[in-house]
Structures are given as C-alpha cells and as structure tokens.
Design an enzyme around this catalytic site. Structure first.
Site, mmCIF file in Angstrom:
data_model
loop_
_atom_site.group_PDB
_atom_site.id
_atom_site.type_symbol
_atom_site.label_atom_id
_atom_site.label_comp_id
_atom_site.label_asym_id
_atom_site.label_seq_id
_atom_site.Cartn_x
_atom_site.Cartn_y
_atom_site.Cartn_z
ATOM 1 N N LYS A 17 0.833 -1.220 0.000
ATOM 2 C CA LYS A 17 0.000 0.000 0.000
ATOM 3 C C LYS A 17 0.865 1.266 0.000
ATOM 4 C CE LYS A 17 -2.039 -1.107 3.895
ATOM 5 N NZ LYS A 17 -1.339 -2.377 4.163
ATOM 6 N N ARG A 92 -9.745 0.353 8.713
ATOM 7 C CA ARG A 92 -9.256 -0.981 9.080
ATOM 8 C C ARG A 92 -10.262 -1.785 9.861
ATOM 9 N NH1 ARG A 92 -3.451 0.183 8.821
ATOM 10 N NH2 ARG A 92 -2.354 -1.682 9.458
ATOM 11 N N ARG A 131 11.872 -5.506 4.664
ATOM 12 C CA ARG A 131 11.620 -4.060 4.551
ATOM 13 C C ARG A 131 12.585 -3.279 5.444
ATOM 14 N NH1 ARG A 131 5.797 -1.574 5.453
ATOM 15 N NH2 ARG A 131 5.924 -2.746 7.402
ATOM 16 N N ARG A 162 11.620 -1.524 10.819
ATOM 17 C CA ARG A 162 10.515 -1.020 11.645
ATOM 18 C C ARG A 162 10.318 -1.985 12.810
ATOM 19 N NH1 ARG A 162 5.194 0.523 8.102
ATOM 20 N NH2 ARG A 162 4.200 -0.808 9.637
ATOM 21 N N ARG A 173 0.073 -8.853 13.564
ATOM 22 C CA ARG A 173 -0.572 -7.911 12.632
ATOM 23 C C ARG A 173 -1.382 -8.654 11.574
ATOM 24 N NH1 ARG A 173 4.455 -5.025 10.558
ATOM 25 N NH2 ARG A 173 3.049 -4.001 9.097
HETATM 26 P P1 AP5 Z 1 4.913 -1.534 1.813
HETATM 27 O O1 AP5 Z 1 4.522 -0.760 0.621
HETATM 28 O O2 AP5 Z 1 5.644 -0.842 2.906
HETATM 29 O O3 AP5 Z 1 3.637 -2.334 2.378
HETATM 30 P P2 AP5 Z 1 2.351 -1.810 3.149
HETATM 31 O O4 AP5 Z 1 1.172 -2.495 2.592
HETATM 32 O O5 AP5 Z 1 2.317 -0.315 3.188
HETATM 33 O O6 AP5 Z 1 2.687 -2.428 4.566
HETATM 34 P P3 AP5 Z 1 2.584 -1.855 6.032
HETATM 35 O O7 AP5 Z 1 3.249 -2.876 6.899
HETATM 36 O O8 AP5 Z 1 3.097 -0.453 6.135
HETATM 37 O O9 AP5 Z 1 1.074 -1.852 6.262
HETATM 38 P P4 AP5 Z 1 0.353 -1.908 7.556
HETATM 39 O O10 AP5 Z 1 -1.005 -1.638 7.097
HETATM 40 O O11 AP5 Z 1 0.501 -3.118 8.379
HETATM 41 O O12 AP5 Z 1 1.106 -0.801 8.458
HETATM 42 P P5 AP5 Z 1 0.685 0.679 8.868
HETATM 43 O O13 AP5 Z 1 1.909 1.484 8.832
HETATM 44 O O14 AP5 Z 1 -0.512 1.114 8.132
HETATM 45 O O15 AP5 Z 1 5.795 -2.795 1.310
HETATM 46 C C1 AP5 Z 1 6.357 -3.709 2.219
HETATM 47 C C2 AP5 Z 1 7.736 -4.145 1.699
HETATM 48 O O16 AP5 Z 1 7.565 -4.851 0.463
HETATM 49 C C3 AP5 Z 1 8.699 -2.989 1.373
HETATM 50 O O17 AP5 Z 1 10.001 -3.395 1.679
HETATM 51 C C4 AP5 Z 1 8.553 -2.776 -0.147
HETATM 52 O O18 AP5 Z 1 9.756 -2.267 -0.708
HETATM 53 C C5 AP5 Z 1 8.247 -4.199 -0.617
HETATM 54 N N1 AP5 Z 1 7.341 -4.256 -1.757
HETATM 55 C C6 AP5 Z 1 6.201 -3.540 -1.942
HETATM 56 N N2 AP5 Z 1 5.593 -3.904 -3.076
HETATM 57 C C7 AP5 Z 1 6.351 -4.884 -3.627
HETATM 58 C C8 AP5 Z 1 6.239 -5.677 -4.829
HETATM 59 N N3 AP5 Z 1 5.205 -5.515 -5.674
HETATM 60 N N4 AP5 Z 1 7.197 -6.600 -5.068
HETATM 61 C C9 AP5 Z 1 8.250 -6.773 -4.211
HETATM 62 N N5 AP5 Z 1 8.425 -6.048 -3.076
HETATM 63 C C10 AP5 Z 1 7.473 -5.113 -2.782
HETATM 64 O O19 AP5 Z 1 0.214 0.451 10.385
HETATM 65 C C11 AP5 Z 1 1.121 0.172 11.410
HETATM 66 C C12 AP5 Z 1 0.366 0.131 12.744
HETATM 67 O O20 AP5 Z 1 -0.246 1.413 13.007
HETATM 68 C C13 AP5 Z 1 -0.784 -0.858 12.842
HETATM 69 O O21 AP5 Z 1 -0.323 -2.160 13.204
HETATM 70 C C14 AP5 Z 1 -1.659 -0.219 13.920
HETATM 71 O O22 AP5 Z 1 -1.117 -0.448 15.213
HETATM 72 C C15 AP5 Z 1 -1.529 1.256 13.619
HETATM 73 N N6 AP5 Z 1 -2.556 1.735 12.674
HETATM 74 C C16 AP5 Z 1 -2.335 2.236 11.423
HETATM 75 N N7 AP5 Z 1 -3.491 2.564 10.839
HETATM 76 C C17 AP5 Z 1 -4.469 2.249 11.733
HETATM 77 C C18 AP5 Z 1 -5.886 2.347 11.688
HETATM 78 N N8 AP5 Z 1 -6.544 2.817 10.602
HETATM 79 N N9 AP5 Z 1 -6.577 1.909 12.761
HETATM 80 C C19 AP5 Z 1 -5.954 1.440 13.865
HETATM 81 N N10 AP5 Z 1 -4.617 1.311 13.967
HETATM 82 C C20 AP5 Z 1 -3.879 1.727 12.899
#
Ligand code: AP5
Length: 220
Positions: A17, A92, A131, A162, A173
C-alpha cells in the site's frame, strides 16, 4: 485523472500500500494520507496521541477507532486534501469504514473507488522481513536482494527495520488483519466501486495495473 479523485487503498500488511501510494501520489498530484505514517510521526514527536498509539503499534494491535476517526477528520478537511486523496491503512475496521462514510457525507465528499491489493500470506511475511526504512529520508526499500551492509539507494542513509516488522509482531498484525480488516473488503464491495489488483507481481507491474484501472476515474 480528475484533480479531485478520492481513493482508498486496502490490503494486508506488506501488500504494498505505502509503496504504491507514494507512486500514485506523484503520478496524480493528490494527497497521500497514511494513518501508519501519521501515527509514527506522532510517536517520534512524543505527543499525547503518539504515546497512546505506541502501546498498540508495538504489539501489532489496532489503535482505538475513536482516536483514528478524530485524527482522520482533520486530515480530510486539511487544505492538502482539497485536490483529492489516497487513503492508506484506513479504514481498518467496520466502525472506521462507517465512520469514513459519515465523515464524507458530512463534508460533502464522495469516494471514487476502493482498491484491493491481493497477495498471499507467504509473500507478505517475506516482504516485511526484508523491509527497511531510511533513517534520513524515510524512504522504504527492501533488502531481499541487497548486501547486508546496504545503505539507502536514494540518499545513502542508514537503513533500519521497523520495530513492528519483527517476526512475532508481524504474526500478530496478520492475525489482526484477518480478524478485523478483511471484512472491510466486503463492506467496500457492497457500497463502492472496487478495483481488485494482483499485488504479488513486481512493483512496476502493480503500478501499471493500478494506472490502467484508475484511468476510468479520469474526468479531465
Ligand atoms: P509496503 O509498501 O511498505 O507495504 P504496506 O502495505 O504499506 O505495509 P505496512 O506494513 O506499512 O502496512 P500496515 O497496514 O501493516 O502498516 P501501517 O503502517 O498502516 O511494502 C512492504 C515491503 O515490500 C517494502 O520493503 C517494499 O519495498 C516491498 N514491496 C512492496 N511492493 C512490492 C512488490 N510488488 N514486489 C516486491 N516487493 C514489494 O500500520 C502500522 C500500525 O499502526 C498498525 O499495526 C496499527 O497499530 C496502527 N494503525 C495504522 N493505521 C491504523 C488504523 N486505521 N486503525 C488502527 N490502527 C492503525
């Protein structure tokens, strides 16, 4: 694409994402609003919100819905979001999805589409374990193919993992995603236009698939 397009990116942790949102933001000139990035910044700034969020983020559980909805209301009303937006990591839960619908109604905005990035769990675990985030420019990369001593390809800064990408937190997660977030996909299918994308392909291939799918919302 219209300068007022509004898109929600949905997908499991590690589905790509953030990676795709950063590219689409550049491509279409719209705001990228990531709840994870906002919360990490609040933590770094040691605000009250950051302290509240830290407890949940370290464990891989969700920050309470009320906190998130209040935070998002101000973001959607910000001048930066006037030209359109791309939401990443929100909604979410069903409560957040319903909250977004009533927020948009209240401020007279309409969602163009939900985009679902589909990947299987093995790919997610592999991507998250590789990552790394640059300590200087905050860009995200993957060390899967790199030397262990690698530095940020953009600025040469140090790469860090991270804390919530540690294997035991990743497992939590993914469980939280299956339990609380997957049902949001069904909510979107029932209420909005939804674009399904196979996100297990390369970054470039996924971006190209998104561009093709999102072209239909282009209203010059
Ligand atoms: P990346 O693009 O970073 O993946 P992502 O989907 O953004 O993953 P996240 O782990 O950031 O998502 P998340 O939803 O768990 O975390 P968030 O920060 O929102 O890609 C991942 C890796 O793969 C990278 O190394 C990239 O280079 C590689 N990659 C990408 N695409 C690729 C491809 N096509 N091929 C090969 N490699 C690829 O949330 C973190 C925490 O915050 C949550 O656990 C929660 O505690 C809190 N939080 C956030 N939002 C909320 C909410 N709305 N409600 C409640 N708590 C929340």
């Amino acid at each position: 694409m219209s300068a007022s397009v509004r898109i929600v990116l949905l997908g499991a942790p590690g589905s790509g994402k953030g990676t795709q949102a950063a590219l689409l933001k550049e491509m279409y000139g719209i705001a990228h609003i990531s709840t994870g990035d906002i919360l990490r910044q609040e933590m770094a700034d040691e605000t009250a919100l950051g302290q509240k969020a830290a407890v949940h983020m370290k464990e891989g559980t969700l920050v309470p819905d009320g906190v998130i909805l209040e935070m998002m209301e101000s973001r959607l009303l910000s001048p930066e979001a006037r030209r359109g937006w791309l939401l990443d990591g929100f909604p979410r839960t069903l409560t957040q999805a319903e909250g977004l619908a009533s927020l948009m109604e209240g401020i007279g905005q309409k969602l163009d589409a939900g985009v679902i990035l589909n990947v299987n769990p093995e790919i997610v675990v592999q991507r998250l374990s590789g990552r790394r985030v640059c300590e200087s420019c905050q860009s995200v990369t993957n060390v899967g193919e790199m030397r262990p001593s690698a530095v940020c390809p953009l600025c040469g800064g140090a790469l860090i993992m991270r804390p919530d990408d540690e294997p035991q937190v990743v497992r939590k997660r993914i469980a939280v995603f299956e339990d609380q977030t997957r049902k949001v996909f069904d909510y979107f299918r029932a209420n909005y236009d939804v674009v399904d994308v196979d996100a297990s392909r390369s970054i470039i291939e996924v971006t190209e698939a998104l561009r093709r799918a999102l072209d239909r919302y282009d209203h010059p």
